[in-house]
Design an enzyme around this catalytic site. Structure first.
Site, PDB file in Angstrom:
ATOM      1  N   GLY A   1     -21.302  -5.260  -2.780  1.00 33.72           N
ATOM      2  CA  GLY A   1     -19.969  -5.103  -2.239  1.00 33.72           C
ATOM      3  C   GLY A   1     -19.035  -4.192  -3.006  1.00 33.72           C
ATOM      4  O   GLY A   1     -19.375  -3.064  -3.327  1.00 33.72           O
ATOM      5  N   SER A   2     -17.897  -4.730  -3.331  1.00 38.72           N
ATOM      6  CA  SER A   2     -16.706  -3.952  -3.628  1.00 38.72           C
ATOM      7  C   SER A   2     -16.791  -3.013  -4.831  1.00 38.72           C
ATOM      8  O   SER A   2     -17.370  -3.337  -5.864  1.00 38.72           O
ATOM      9  CB  SER A   2     -15.575  -4.931  -3.862  1.00 38.72           C
ATOM     10  OG  SER A   2     -14.449  -4.263  -4.340  1.00 38.72           O
ATOM     11  N   SER A   3     -16.116  -1.862  -4.694  1.00 37.81           N
ATOM     12  CA  SER A   3     -15.940  -0.909  -5.795  1.00 37.81           C
ATOM     13  C   SER A   3     -15.086  -1.494  -6.914  1.00 37.81           C
ATOM     14  O   SER A   3     -15.140  -1.033  -8.045  1.00 37.81           O
ATOM     15  CB  SER A   3     -15.209   0.338  -5.302  1.00 37.81           C
ATOM     16  OG  SER A   3     -15.883   0.963  -4.268  1.00 37.81           O
ATOM     17  N   SER A   4     -14.237  -2.462  -6.571  1.00 37.59           N
ATOM     18  CA  SER A   4     -13.333  -3.046  -7.559  1.00 37.59           C
ATOM     19  C   SER A   4     -14.068  -3.899  -8.574  1.00 37.59           C
ATOM     20  O   SER A   4     -13.470  -4.348  -9.551  1.00 37.59           O
ATOM     21  CB  SER A   4     -12.281  -3.915  -6.869  1.00 37.59           C
ATOM     22  OG  SER A   4     -11.452  -3.145  -6.048  1.00 37.59           O
TER      23      SER A   4
END
Lengths: 423, 149
Positions: free
Chosen positions: B68-71
């Site tokens: 999932g997320s880039s964060s």
């Protein structure tokens, strides 16, 4: 683990010729190149920054390392959502310390020369990357869209490397920048889904959720999407798959630019389906995304990723002059440029008068905006449905836009059971 | 895998070099740190994850890769700063977003969180991530992984 060969210019950046900020960024680019096994670096022509969303002191420390060291971006660079809505600051319900830090982080990225776009859907702007352009984009849904729908090339970049690439103009020459890594590694067949289901918007995020669960970090070639599929549909599919899995690119055969045929998408390799998406799988995915039961409803949240102008128009049409029920809050997250365009088309004021709250620059599941997080929230976004329970503690019902709108008007969860072939 | 008590040493590929040791926590599914990890506590908060409620702080986290997320890079760097991150990562496939979070925490705070990959190209003598079970004591030094059971 070997070091990449650097050009004289690249070595100079690493040695501090452009200041300590650029040198620190270059250390990160080279560190990533080493981790990816890249032999060289390559230039990029644009960047999209996710690091501007506040997660704690380390984000501020990193941007100050760059800014205090004299770094500025050397390619056109856009900014992702942050923690605050600068156009509607009254919507923020968080504490003052976080507001102050988040605001400082946003200011720091603008001071590096980034454009204050504050959107997770930079591909919805008027000017967008061309086919074949090399980019350093972060934000998982934007990465998928750039690679898959635009045919631009970005690896699955995360926070920190996005801005490091923007201030050095360099990325590892590896991953999805290279032809051979862009071919499909698995085939997904959706031809068995009923044509009527494939005409509904809600099926695309659900297909994406299933693909993310089953395909992990593979690049799927999707066979059987209808020619009528819109960019908004592909956006929703990619965002969902990048939430339930690590998708960075997909091919939709006959639709996306690197997939005129299955053979072309697979680079000549065997294109046997490894995943067949059935109506049962779609219903299961819909239910997995809906953790709330019963018909009680407090909130409807739309626009994750940020709504396009066309999607705001669809909401306007679906509401059709009716008012939102007095007990329900309806939020629409979108980019400020999208909001301006929707205002010009005359949709925003009537929607606001009908009880819709527009949120820009941020999103309703990453920062405290929802008035009621105890009750049930309904959304047309699989990404929001996936993350919101963990992030902000709400119970979620995933549904189509039409179900969301009918529920917002009725003041309770209204399901269109025929939509999914349940009966 | 046998139940033999013993010590095994295995050559692995380091994506972030360093030394660390800890008790293995083997995840049944990949984890996205953003939306999945509470940085104040190190608890897994992803409501869809089979091991939600487990604490990753100080453990050697063994999993296929990130998700999932880039964060996730930011959340991981923040967890390292707060002392709630895993002591090290043993991944089955290389994951740049995890590597970045560790590289930045090292750049900013001098705190080293090694990341090694094993099982991608399995050759004789390699282990795959699945050969480590939760509770094993795992130590990492450069490109050598030592597993004690």
């Amino acid at each position: 683990m070997t070091d990449p060969d650097l050009t004289a210019d690249e070595q100079a950046l690493l040695d501090g010729a452009s200041g300590p900020g650029v040198a620190a960024a270059m250390r990160l680019v080279v560190g990533l190149a080493r981790a990816m096994g890249a032999r060289h670096l390559r230039s990029i022509s644009g960047a999209h920054i996710d690091s501007c969303l506040f997660h704690g002191q380390s984000g501020l420390d990193f941007v100050r390392l760059l800014a205090d060291g004299g770094a500025t971006v050397v390619v056109p660079t856009t900014l992702n959502v942050s923690s605050l809505d600068l156009l509607h600051p009254e919507l923020y319900r968080g504490d003052d310390a976080t507001r102050r830090d988040a605001s400082a982080l946003m200011d720091a990225y603008v001071s590096l020369g980034c454009e204050p776009t504050w959107t997770c859907a930079p591909y919805q702007r008027e000017v967008r990357p061309a086919f074949g352009e090399h980019l350093a984009w972060a934000e998982s849904n934007a990465i998928v869209f750039a690679n898959s729908v635009l045919g631009a090339r970005t690896h699955r970049y995360g926070d920190f490397i996005d801005i490091a690439a923007a201030v050095t103009g360099r990325v590892p020459d590896a991953g999805l920048h290279l032809d051979a890594n862009r071919w499909a590694t698995t085939v997904v067949d959706v031809t068995g889904l009923a044509p009527a289901l494939l005409q509904t918007d809600a099926v695309f995020p659900v297909i994406g959720y299933v693909i993310g669960r089953e395909c992990g970090a593979d690049i799927p070639a999707i066979v059987g999407l209808p020619a009528s599929v819109s960019e908004d549909n592909l956006k929703a599919l990619g965002a969902a798959a990048a939430s339930s899995g690590s998708l960075a690119m997909f091919h939709a055969i006959g639709i996306t630019p690197e997939a005129p045929t299955l053979d072309a998408a697979c680079g000549g390799a065997d294109g046997q389906p490894s995943l067949v998406v059935t109506a049962d799988a779609c219903r299961e995915a819909r239910d997995a995304l809906s953790r709330a039961t019963g018909t009680a409803l407090s909130t409807v949240s739309l626009g994750t990723p940020h709504y396009s102008v066309a999607e705001i128009g669809r909401l306007y049409d679906a509401l059709d002059g009716r008012r939102v029920h007095s007990q329900i809050d309806v939020y629409v997250s979108t980019g400020r440029e999208m909001l301006t365009e929707a205002q010009l088309r005359g949709w925003v004021a009537p929607l606001e008068q009908a009880g819709v709250t527009f949120v820009t620059d941020t999103c309703t599941y990453i920062t405290p905006i929802l008035r009621d997080t105890q009750g049930t929230a309904m959304t047309d976004s699989a990404k929001w449905a996936y993350y919101a329970p963990g992030n902000i503690g709400v119970d979620v019902v995933f549904a189509s836009l039409s179900e969301c709108v009918e529920s917002a008007v009725a003041g309770k969860v209204v399901r269109d059971v025929g939509l999914w072939g349940d009966v | 895998m046998s139940d033999d008590v013993g010590i095994r040493k295995v050559a692995v590929t380091a994506t972030v070099r360093g030394s660390a040791s800890g008790v293995a926590l083997v995840l049944d599914e990949p984890l996205s740190f953003w939306g999945g990890l509470q940085t104040e506590t190190g608890l897994i908060i992803d409501q869809h994850h089979p091991q939600r409620g487990e604490c990753v702080a100080g453990r050697v986290l063994v999993m296929d890769g990130g998700r999932g997320s880039s964060s996730a890079s930011s959340v991981l760097a923040e967890a390292v700063r707060l002392g709630t991150a895993p002591a090290a990562f043993v991944l089955r496939r290389s994951d740049e977003i995890i590597a970045l979070g560790c590289l930045v925490a090292e750049e900013l705070y001098g705190l080293v969180t090694p990341v090694v990959v094993c099982g991608e190209d399995i050759v004789s003598g390699d282990i795959v991530a699945g050969d480590i079970v939760s509770g094993d004591i795992v130590s990492i030094d450069a490109e050598t992984l030592t597993i004690a059971r």
